[in-house]
Design an enzyme around this catalytic site. Sequence first.
Site, PDB file in Angstrom:
ATOM      1  N   ASP A  21       0.811  -1.163  -0.042  1.00 10.70           N
ATOM      2  CA  ASP A  21      -0.037   0.057  -0.126  1.00 10.70           C
ATOM      3  C   ASP A  21       1.063   1.278   0.172  1.00 10.70           C
ATOM      4  OD1 ASP A  21      -2.489   1.714   0.520  1.00 10.70           O
ATOM      5  OD2 ASP A  21      -1.748   1.501   2.646  1.00 10.70           O
ATOM      6  N   ASP A  40      -0.059   5.052   1.038  1.00 15.68           N
ATOM      7  CA  ASP A  40      -0.396   6.044   2.199  1.00 15.68           C
ATOM      8  C   ASP A  40      -0.285   5.401   3.519  1.00 15.68           C
ATOM      9  OD1 ASP A  40      -0.778   8.057   0.399  1.00 15.68           O
ATOM     10  OD2 ASP A  40      -2.959   7.859   0.301  1.00 15.68           O
TER      11      ASP A  40
END
Length: 267
Positions: free
Chosen positions: A9, A11
């Site tokens: 991922d 953020d």
Amino acid sequence: MEGIVLIFDFDKTIIDCDSDEWVVGGLGGAALLEELLPTLPLNTLMVRMMSYLHSQGKTIQDISDCLKTVPIDPQIISAIKTAYALGCELRIVSDANTFFIETILSHHGLLECFSEINTNPSFIDDDGKLRILPYHDFHSSSHGCTLCPPNMCKGLIVEQIKESILQEGKRRIVYLGDGKGDYCPSLKLVEGDFVMPRKNYPVWELITSNPLMIKAEVCEWGDAEEMEEVLLKLINMVLLSAQEEGNFQAMPRLPHEAFQQVLRVPH
């Protein structure tokens, strides 16, 4: 051939903030973002916010300059570069957008480490405004997943990645994430894979509340130092196991002692 595919991922995993909030807040749109957040899906909201910032005279250069101030821990940079140097394949699955992610990674010299970035597409239109599109066009059809936001099902993306790497032989997947959207892809992993949820974040809470739903081995982390330590230990373990079994061909064969301690690549 056996190898390791790392799926990150972005953020609050690679960077230690939400890139949407960082840009909008940094360029004077925090109040409007907070007002609209309860009323719109995030992807739709960011389309609206980019239009707002453009109307306020903010340029692509302003956005780029703001993105270059996003915090990324040196140990995250070191972990990524070390994993890449060891022959791992690195990919991103993120609900951010291409412009944000590529700008940040390029600024820190990390873009070339990633073979694929799966995120919401974006482009600069003729008026100089950043346009963000949904990864999945939910206006025309639904992806059908009730766990994920309408614009992106990360679980479907991970399934597509798994199908593509099957053609290259057996591959071990390590998935790293923090948010609710990272739960669906965690469910798609199988025995022999690893999921690395960030402790005390939504995906960790979902996984720990019903651990029997997860087939992969769960290896939690809390901060950049712990993420680097856990990730490199996993890579080291997989490389050692594969060499001992004589089926790791993605890298030149090295002496057993060479894998006893993974050396970090300076950032």
